[in-house]
Scaffold this active site. Sequence first.
Site, mmCIF file in Angstrom:
data_model
loop_
_atom_site.group_PDB
_atom_site.id
_atom_site.type_symbol
_atom_site.label_atom_id
_atom_site.label_comp_id
_atom_site.label_asym_id
_atom_site.label_seq_id
_atom_site.Cartn_x
_atom_site.Cartn_y
_atom_site.Cartn_z
ATOM 1 C CD GLU A 31 2.486 12.343 -2.999
ATOM 2 O OE1 GLU A 31 1.995 11.338 -3.549
ATOM 3 O OE2 GLU A 31 2.975 13.288 -3.637
ATOM 4 C CG ASN A 85 0.857 0.855 -1.158
ATOM 5 O OD1 ASN A 85 1.518 -0.043 -0.664
ATOM 6 N ND2 ASN A 85 -0.463 0.838 -1.180
ATOM 7 C CG ASP A 100 -6.939 -6.604 -0.250
ATOM 8 O OD1 ASP A 100 -7.467 -7.701 -0.041
ATOM 9 O OD2 ASP A 100 -7.570 -5.629 -0.692
#
Length: 427
Positions: free
Chosen positions: A54, A57, A369
Amino acid sequence: MPSCSLLLCLLYLSCIIPRNHGDTGPEEEHCTGRTKYDIKENARFLLYDVNPGEGFNLRRDVYMRVANLVHHLNEREPWVLVLPPWVRMWHWKSRDVDQDRLKWSEFFDVGSLGKHVPVIELGDYIKKRAPIIDEVYHLQGVVDVTDWDTIMIDRCQRDTRFQQDAQGKWRHWYFGIEEIYAEKFNCLSFFGQLSLMATFLAENTTGKLIFLPRAENLLHGEYGEHSSLFWKARRSMMYAKPLRDAGDRFRREHLGSDDVTDNTVLRDWTTVKSQPRQAVGGAYIAVHLRRGDHLHVRGRELPSIKEAAKHVKKLLKKLALDKVFVATDGTEEEYQEFRNYLKKHQVHQFQPTRQEVGIYKDGGVAIIDQWIACHARYFIGSSGSTVSFRIREDREILGFEQSTTFNRFCGDEESDCEQPAHWTIVY
């Protein structure tokens, strides 16, 4: 209490002596979660892990599920969430940077996390207590789902990589920390509300430290108008100040953006009971242009570089803006192609130096970002992307109009694609 220097003893006592929740002070930065919760002497501890495949996020989302599980547990007795170290992930490409067993404080304000539920880093837990896990419950789905709210100790559906040694201790990878072992192991089939899992742990476990591998099998327990607990967990996930500072510096220097001008000054989330949608944002469009492996998974729902640029050009004209910020996992060639299609406009990307990557790590660069993107006047993301999803959540927290947030690129063959559902903040 172990021997220590006078300074260390004072810091230790400041972390364990109870004080009123309303009290605050600079020393609280040294005590994980001290701004609201004390780690009580009789507290129990919950550690978790996520499927190694995974991404960053998605793991943030799993954190919220486990944090809210601990919230439910604290309605019965004191529990503390043990934060598992971040280990290198496949999409962290900087191989010359040490990215194993990173603390949560590298990426998030741990004091803010502790305002929702009491937390402690795994490394700090091991320093204070023996590295022994009392009980492991390896989470897995229910094979034959007939009822919502199903939970039972069950046979393991697949190889869990847990092995029992000659002394009866359960060995595992355990984040690469060799001294950790478990006394007891079971597989646990689960499908239901977090409150059901809380009931199981409260009534069927007695150990001091409980470990839940594969915690992505937990589900959020509240949705829609009843999702205030989800949003409490989400709002508590403040990014670490050095990362926010780096993003703010980039906004000022390249995008002419600052919080006062943009009306995005962030307040202590515990004091915010409602938020008027008055955020203006910096005078730029933020684009999350997902490429990489996502092109194979959702290729029909993603635009070509040319079509993405064409759409952004129309938005710039419509919004009377000239600047674009691009967050992307695409190649340098793809980014330059996008810029070439927008030659008459200013196109920017956060491109850290090697030294900055060493400081912020790949996860921190991703957060910078996202921090820059969430402050834009208008945001457009990519279909099915957890990065886009997290940016939209941040914009909800900052108080942007939904029409400037819940937007995505259409694929080249999608004439009128469905836009993201409005996942509205609840206080």
